[in-house]
Each structure stands twice: as structure tokens, then as C-alpha cells.
Design a protein around this motif. Sequence first.
Motif, PDB file in Angstrom:
ATOM      1  N   ALA B 100      35.266  14.824  21.115  1.00  0.00           N
ATOM      2  CA  ALA B 100      35.407  16.254  20.836  1.00  0.00           C
ATOM      3  C   ALA B 100      34.264  16.745  19.946  1.00  0.00           C
ATOM      4  O   ALA B 100      33.742  17.856  20.128  1.00  0.00           O
ATOM      5  N   GLN B 101      33.879  15.911  18.984  1.00  0.00           N
ATOM      6  CA  GLN B 101      32.776  16.298  18.093  1.00  0.00           C
ATOM      7  C   GLN B 101      31.459  16.352  18.865  1.00  0.00           C
ATOM      8  O   GLN B 101      30.657  17.274  18.681  1.00  0.00           O
ATOM      9  N   THR B 102      31.247  15.382  19.723  1.00  0.00           N
ATOM     10  CA  THR B 102      30.038  15.384  20.543  1.00  0.00           C
ATOM     11  C   THR B 102      30.005  16.629  21.433  1.00  0.00           C
ATOM     12  O   THR B 102      28.957  17.259  21.609  1.00  0.00           O
ATOM     13  N   LYS B 107      27.361  22.251  22.253  1.00  0.00           N
ATOM     14  CA  LYS B 107      27.361  23.687  22.505  1.00  0.00           C
ATOM     15  C   LYS B 107      26.521  24.448  21.483  1.00  0.00           C
ATOM     16  O   LYS B 107      26.574  25.677  21.402  1.00  0.00           O
ATOM     17  N   MET B 108      25.792  23.679  20.660  1.00  0.00           N
ATOM     18  CA  MET B 108      24.933  24.306  19.649  1.00  0.00           C
ATOM     19  C   MET B 108      23.519  23.732  19.761  1.00  0.00           C
ATOM     20  O   MET B 108      23.332  22.610  20.237  1.00  0.00           O
ATOM     21  N   ASN B 169      35.054  25.655  20.130  1.00  0.00           N
ATOM     22  CA  ASN B 169      34.231  26.838  20.381  1.00  0.00           C
ATOM     23  C   ASN B 169      33.314  27.064  19.175  1.00  0.00           C
ATOM     24  O   ASN B 169      33.801  27.343  18.079  1.00  0.00           O
ATOM     25  N   PRO B 170      32.008  26.928  19.356  1.00  0.00           N
ATOM     26  CA  PRO B 170      31.118  27.026  18.193  1.00  0.00           C
ATOM     27  C   PRO B 170      31.203  28.368  17.472  1.00  0.00           C
ATOM     28  O   PRO B 170      31.040  28.432  16.253  1.00  0.00           O
ATOM     29  N   ALA B 171      31.482  29.445  18.220  1.00  0.00           N
ATOM     30  CA  ALA B 171      31.573  30.760  17.569  1.00  0.00           C
ATOM     31  C   ALA B 171      32.734  30.788  16.577  1.00  0.00           C
ATOM     32  O   ALA B 171      32.611  31.323  15.459  1.00  0.00           O
ATOM     33  N   THR B 172      33.861  30.201  16.970  1.00  0.00           N
ATOM     34  CA  THR B 172      35.018  30.147  16.073  1.00  0.00           C
ATOM     35  C   THR B 172      34.725  29.215  14.901  1.00  0.00           C
ATOM     36  O   THR B 172      35.061  29.506  13.745  1.00  0.00           O
ATOM     37  N   PHE B 173      34.095  28.083  15.196  1.00  0.00           N
ATOM     38  CA  PHE B 173      33.753  27.126  14.141  1.00  0.00           C
ATOM     39  C   PHE B 173      32.862  27.791  13.084  1.00  0.00           C
ATOM     40  O   PHE B 173      33.117  27.680  11.876  1.00  0.00           O
ATOM     41  N   LEU B 174      31.853  28.514  13.539  1.00  0.00           N
ATOM     42  CA  LEU B 174      30.942  29.168  12.592  1.00  0.00           C
ATOM     43  C   LEU B 174      31.644  30.295  11.840  1.00  0.00           C
ATOM     44  O   LEU B 174      31.356  30.551  10.665  1.00  0.00           O
ATOM     45  N   ALA B 175      32.581  30.964  12.512  1.00  0.00           N
ATOM     46  CA  ALA B 175      33.319  32.043  11.855  1.00  0.00           C
ATOM     47  C   ALA B 175      34.162  31.493  10.699  1.00  0.00           C
ATOM     48  O   ALA B 175      34.188  32.064   9.599  1.00  0.00           O
ATOM     49  N   ALA B 225      22.654  35.038  15.280  1.00  0.00           N
ATOM     50  CA  ALA B 225      21.687  34.594  16.287  1.00  0.00           C
ATOM     51  C   ALA B 225      22.355  33.869  17.448  1.00  0.00           C
ATOM     52  O   ALA B 225      21.767  33.749  18.520  1.00  0.00           O
ATOM     53  N   GLY B 226      23.574  33.383  17.222  1.00  0.00           N
ATOM     54  CA  GLY B 226      24.247  32.621  18.266  1.00  0.00           C
ATOM     55  C   GLY B 226      24.064  31.128  18.069  1.00  0.00           C
ATOM     56  O   GLY B 226      23.039  30.670  17.545  1.00  0.00           O
ATOM     57  N   ALA B 227      25.063  30.375  18.495  1.00  0.00           N
ATOM     58  CA  ALA B 227      25.088  28.931  18.232  1.00  0.00           C
ATOM     59  C   ALA B 227      23.923  28.192  18.868  1.00  0.00           C
ATOM     60  O   ALA B 227      23.492  27.153  18.376  1.00  0.00           O
TER      61      ALA B 227
END
Lengths: 245, 337
Positions: B100-102, B107-108, B169-175, B225-227
Motif C-alpha cells: 500500500a505504501q509503495t 502516485k507522487m 489518494n495522495p491529495a487526501t494524504f497531503l491535505a 502544484a499537485g502530487a
Amino acid sequence: MSNIIKPGEDEVGFTKPLYAPIKRRSFFMYAGATAGITALALAGCNDDSDNTSMPNMVDVGSSSLGVLNYAYALEQLEAGFYTSLREGTYYKGLASGTAEKQILDDLYYHEVIHREFFKAALGTNAIKALEPDFSAIDFNSRASVLGAAKTFEDLGVAAYNGAGRYIATDATGLQYLVIAGKIVSVEARHASLIRDLVLEGSFVDSDVVTIGTNGLEISKTPTEVVAAANQYLKEGSKLNVSNLV
Amino acid sequence: MNFFQILSEIEKTDPEVFERFDSRRRVFKHMTGFGKKMTAAALPLAMGSIFNKAYGQTTSAPSIPDVLNFALKLEYLEAYFYNIGLQGDGTIGNNTTSAAQTSLRGKMSAQNVAALLKIRTDENNHVNFLTDALKKAGATPITAPMVSQFDFTGGKGNGNGPFADVFSNPATFLAVAQSLEDTGVRAYKGGAPYLASNDDILTAALNIHSVEARHAARLRAMRRAGAMSTAPATVAAGTDPTTSPKSWISGQDGGGASPAQTAAIYGAGNAPAYTPAGITFPAEDNVTQGGVNLQSTLASLNFPASAFSEAFDEPLPVPTVLTIASTFTVTGSTFFA
């Protein structure tokens, strides 16, 4: 109120004036009236150093007001830098809506606001307006401008962090500590972004953060900071921080 | 048992005992009912309750170890978050990597993954540093929490909260990452006055505080800038601060990355009674510093209104931060209680 500079006298210069006089008293009314006034009475005038070992230098003073003047000096330097760069071809060539235009505009606004805040807060205890020496910076060069911005922002963060300990722990001092904290995290946000502009991914590199060991900012003592800052100040405006102990 | 004699004895060692009671009117309410309602048998219990109110941790200023342990809790929260998302089983020092981490990393951009791993390293080191600092101060650091105490989806344990896809989802992770770092910045600022009596500990806390701010700025750049961006710093902020924030907080940033959950991170704090005189916890859109409204006083500069709030971050008090942080613990957890 006699020393208020008239509009138009210094439009883009280093000492952008406050056109409206700030109600200084309200600052100290808020900031613990009696403690503030006592501190003011004791602090005296810091403009002229009579320390014979450092003639012609600007003594920031000691304790809480010394730290405020030290911060005011550094904010003068930063604000002066971001004001000057607006005259260079690098900044003038930045298209509207670009990241670098947006960033350098914001940093100019923020640092001028910081400078004017300290000027108002210190009132008659403020050191003089310092004369910068930016001759080492090429304002027509992106690399030179961003490199200098990185230097100033990192230096500011290291300076605030290193000076917190010299603020007194009375009620007024604790208020100053919080205000310094409000500013330093904004400086750190600046530093992070400017560093990444200069070199992608360098926002916490090992020259500013002990990233391999405990992840702390590498704060600097006032003596270390002025050794760097004084390179950007003219004779007669260089800082003496020997009373910040 | 003579209640007033006990108070008098306490007064000999703590001259401020009556002041402590005096500042807490609820205690007096207890005392007025004393003679009428209390039986002798109930007396010891009632007194215990009175002294808890006067001396209990919830009503007195936190000590240095209290603040360091509070900071340590937040660092655990952050470290576990990055560990679970990027590398390890959550706990400090575990560096295994799961599928899951990989997948999330894939996605980034490589640049963003590298930056996140630096932040992860810092947060884990902050946990170790604060643990050591507490021990050196002769205090007891909190025990490392179980990973199962946390639910980073915000679901309070059901794993399906408003950030349900936080680790895919990288967007959620970054949020969530931005929310945690911005909270940390405000929390250290609010804790600093209680560390001021020890210069070295204060300096260390300030040196963590600014690193959290550096992290927050980077995460905000990554969000706008996006992931997949390979150079987030080169991307300008957009008009919606919730999805495309500046690296600094502008106004209240529209409530942050997910306003329904994150607005409190940028709002005002509730000052506890013990707060030192003159220290307040306004929302991030505050433009009054040291009693001076900078926006109106400096109006002649013709700067954008937002600049006056952006130029200053604001502190949050410990109880408000604990409430915010408890968004990410499971129901029944006392970790941020």
C-alpha cells in the motif's frame, strides 16, 4: 509626531514611512500597561553606542527591548532587500500571475509589515532606520536575488529562534515571545519556499536543520547573526548585539 | 476533621491557596453548600473534589514537562501518520515497506516522495528528541501510543471517515499532512510561554516550531502544484485556498484543506483561565498585533488586505489543540483527552 516623514519623500526607499502615526500607547495598553511602561523607562535610548570597542555601531540594547530592536533591525534589512529588488530587471521581467512574482510580492508585503510593526511597537525606543549595503547583490540576476533571499530568510529564522532566550519572562516578555513566534513561523514558511525555488527539495537541508539527528532548526546566537547581517549594512548602521546576553 | 484548619495548614506552605480558590467560583459554590448538605461521611470526598479543582492540571498552567509531553503527543501523531502512509508499521524506528505504501508513493513524483520522507524523518526524530529531553529534565515521557489508537481517516475508529482514502489518494494524504503541520505550528507557539523559564528547552522548542513551519510550507506547495509535480515551488497559488493554498496562511484559508473537518485549525482558540496576561488566540485572519490594527494603521501602504494576516501566524492554546488532534484518535482514546 514631528519625525513622521512626509508622503512622497521616499517612495521606494528603505525607510518607507508610516503615513499615519501609529497609536503607540495602544500597543502598550494592550501589552500589560505598567510592565511595558516600566521597561520603557528603564531602557533609555539605544540609538548611539558609547561602547568604545565598537564605535559607530548601532547597539540594539538588552533584554526584551534589545530583542525587539534586534528583530526590528533584521526586518529592516529584509524589507529593504525586497523593496530594492523591485527595481531590478529580474523582478520587473516577471510576468503577472507567475509563482515568482506572487512569492516576491508577498515577501515584500510581509517584511515591510513586520518592519512597520516593530517600528510602531518600539516607538521612541526604536533604533534608527538602518542604511543597507546591497552592493554584493545583483538585482538583475535571478540567481543572485533568490540566493540573497534564501540567506535573509534562513538568517531571520535562525536569529529569532536564537534570541527567544533573551526575552524577559515577565508578562510583557511573554507577550513579546508569542509575537516573535507569530513572525518566525512565517519567516520559516518563506525560507522553505525560497529554498525550494533555489534548489528543489532543499527546504530542510542540513545547513539549516539537523536533519540526520534530531530534526531541529540550527538557531544562531545574535553574535553569529550580526556577523552575517553586518555585511549588508553600511558603516554607521552595523549592529552591536553585545548587550544581548 | 476541621476543614478550615486544613486550609490554614496549606496556607503555610502555599500562601496563594485562598487565591486559587478565589479564582474559581465553582469551588465557592461547593463550599456554601458545605454546612447544610454535607454529612461527615461525605466530607473527605467533597474536599478531594475541591482540591482537584484548585490544583488539578486542567485549571493550572502547564509545567515544562506537561508542555513537552503535549508536544510529544503531537509528534507521535505526525510521525505515525507519515510512517503508516510512507514507510513502516507506524511505530518509531520501524522501516518496513508495504504494498500500500509503495502504491501511494507511486502516485507522487519522486521529488515529492523524497520531500515527504524528509518530513517523516524529522517527525520521528522529534519524538526521540522530546523523549530524551523529558528524561534529561528528570520527567517521565509518555509511553508510545498503540498505532490502533489512531484513525487518520477521521472516522474515530471505523476507518471510513471523511479522509477514508488518506493512505491511497495522495491529495487526501497531503491535505491531512498540511492540517497536521499547520496545527503543530500553532501548538508550539501556544506552548512557548510555559517553557520560557528554561532557556535551553525554550530554544529547542522554537527550533522544532520553525521546522514544522518549513514542512507546512512545502506541503502547501505540493498541494497547489499537485502530487506529481516535480517542482512545486514554481507553481503559483490559485484563487481557492482550500485546494491551492499559498505556503503561508491567508486569512483563515477558507477553513483549510477540508473545511468541515479542518476549519478549527485556522480558527480562534479558547484561552484557558491560566493564560498569561495579554496573550490571546485569535483566528489566523487576525490583523491586530500588539493592540495595533496593522491593516488600518498601514493602509497608506496600499498592500492587499490578505498580506496583513499572512504576515503573522497565530498561536493556539493546549486545550484547543487537543480537541483538534482528537479528530484522529479512536472513540474512547484518552491520548488527547
